[in-house]
Scaffold this active site. Structure first.
Site, short mmCIF file in Angstrom:
data_model
loop_
_atom_site.label_atom_id
_atom_site.label_comp_id
_atom_site.label_asym_id
_atom_site.label_seq_id
_atom_site.Cartn_x
_atom_site.Cartn_y
_atom_site.Cartn_z
N HIS A 150 54.65 5.82 37.40
CA HIS A 150 54.44 6.51 36.13
C HIS A 150 55.77 7.01 35.58
CE1 HIS A 150 52.92 9.18 33.00
NE2 HIS A 150 53.69 10.13 33.52
N GLU A 217 46.12 12.30 31.93
CA GLU A 217 46.98 11.90 33.06
C GLU A 217 46.19 12.05 34.34
OE1 GLU A 217 50.72 14.06 32.88
OE2 GLU A 217 51.53 12.58 31.44
CA CA Z 1 51.56 15.58 34.28
#
Ligand code: CA
Length: 446
Positions: A150, A217
């Site tokens: 990420h 997220e």
């Molecule tokens: Ca975060």
């Protein structure tokens, strides 16, 4: 120095264990091998409970009935509190004794044990009739950035020339988040408004607007247990004993607000409008069979400084949790369509162990407290099917997702619901789950 602060695998993890709570046997989330802790309300007050199958066992009621009499005074008092903070403050040995006592109580017994189960049977509440609350009063919340895929993918959008900054593999990066806006799974999300910059030939021009790039997220929640005194550190070899358990965490993010405001001090209003956490705290003890090495480093990668390295933690401190993200839209629900799977992920792609994160939190002498929350950072896999945020999945909004309803998405629209799920599987052990963390973007009033 202690060689390991990770709990051992013991009889409570036995794959053959069964419960007299029949729905627990073979339950995909909450078999007797799990025993996660939560705070629930049936309308008669806020109480601590343990999930078993489709039920919640009311722990203050169990104590009132004289069961669990082997527990010490601190544990007993902690279970009568309205939050899990005092339970989190217990030492690992006390948590382990509670787990063993609950496992014994919930297994079929004969004699006096059988009478205890007959009493406890009356102290169960169906989970679908319980409102689950925030597990703890969260004093402080820090959001880490330990999902390296990420960090690389997201970094490309904000800094195409240098996605992964030079410090990344040396130091667990985090920012201090906002604990006041953490809410339990199921709480509606309000789309935030704020400053968004519009690119013009003369440079960026800010305007005030509702976020047009609302995202989620996929993260793990790391619940801090026993804390440390101000000015002291939690050494990495001891850090796991200071972690009470884990959950699922959705760090809702407004990418357009974030992009304009994040430099030079980091996330602010693009993140602080709300974060969601799953209600069940899966204990450090329950996860004992589902550990593994920290993410593998290449020979060219730097070795972290010694204060972050404990051999046992490097070999066993990584988590092995499978993760899934689902999206359903208003139209999909109206059409009776199943939720769309956005990704399937794995916690093995965290560059740092939870122990390393907690040690970094306290390295300068910052005092962690029971009930503090650490977010792991968004977890993505190396492949496109495992990206933990829409920013990555749609490549910053360039590649929409197409849904069975005929709709498409780049970022979240009103009515969209995101569900995070997590579970652990290993040959020879019962599957256990973290439950789910759900949130729906509130429809704007018409
Ligand atoms: Ca975060």
């Amino acid at each position: 120095m202690q060689t390991s602060s990770l709990p051992p695998i013991d009889a409570t993890h036995g794959a053959a264990l069964q419960s007299w709570v029949m729905s627990a046997n073979g339950h995909a989330q909450f078999p007797i091998q799990n025993l996660p802790m939560g705070v629930f309300d049936t309308g008669a007050g806020t109480r601590i409970g343990v999930a078993i199958g489709n039920e919640v066992l009311d722990l203050p009621a169990v104590l009132d009935a004289g069961l669990l009499a082997s527990l010490d005074a601190a544990t007993t008092a902690a279970l009568r509190a309205p939050t899990l903070n005092d339970w989190m403050a217990l030492c690992a040995a006390q948590r382990g004794l509670l787990r063993t006592a609950l496992s014994d109580l919930l297994q079929p017994q004969t004699g006096a044990g059988g009478q205890a189960s007959a009493i406890a049977r009356r102290l169960l509440h169906p989970q679908d009739r319980c409102r689950m609350l925030l597990p703890a009063d969260v004093g402080d919340y820090s959001d880490f950035y330990a999902g390296i895929h990420h960090a690389t993918n997201a970094g490309k959008f904000f800094r195409p020339d240098m996605p992964l900054l030079p410090n990344y593999k040396h130091i667990p990066i985090a920012y201090h988040g906002r604990s006041s806006s953490i809410r339990p799974s199921g709480t509606a999300v309000r789309r935030p408004s704020g400053q968004i910059s519009r690119a013009t030939p003369g440079g960026a021009v800010p305007e005030y607007s509702a976020s047009q790039r609302l995202d989620y997220e996929l993260e793990l929640a790391i619940w801090v247990g026993a804390g440390n005194e101000l000015g002291e550190q939690i050494p990495v070899a001891e850090a796991s004993a200071h972690i009470a358990g884990f959950g699922l965490f959705n760090d809702w993010s407004a990418r357009d607000l974030q992009a304009w405001e994040y430099q030079p001090l980091g996330p602010f209003t693009g993140k602080n409008f709300m974060s969601s956490v799953s209600p069940w705290v899966v204990t450090q003890e329950a996860l004992a069979p589902f550990r593994g090495p920290v993410m593998e480093r290449a020979a060219t990668d730097p070795k972290p400084l010694a204060y972050l390295c404990d051999e046992h933690d490097l070999r066993h401190g990584g988590l092995r949790i499978q993760l899934e993200v689902l999206l359903s839209t208003t139209r999909m629900r109206e059409q009776g369509l199943d939720a769309h799977r956005l990704s399937i992920g794995d916690s093995r792609y965290l560059w740092w162990t939870p122990a390393q994160m907690l040690t970094q939190q306290t390295v300068g002498g910052c005092n962690a407290r029971p009930g503090d929350l650490l977010g792991s950072g968004t977890i993505s896999t190396p492949t496109p099917d495992g990206c933990g945020a829409l920013l990555e999945i749609t490549e910053g909004g360039k590649n929409p997702i197409h849904l069975a309803s005929g709709e498409s998405r780049t970022f979240l629209l009103d009515g969209d619901e995101i569900t995070l799920r997590g579970w652990c599987e290993r040959e020879g052990f019962a599957r256990i789950g973290l439950g789910e963390c759900r949130g729906r973007v509130q429809d704007r009033p018409t």
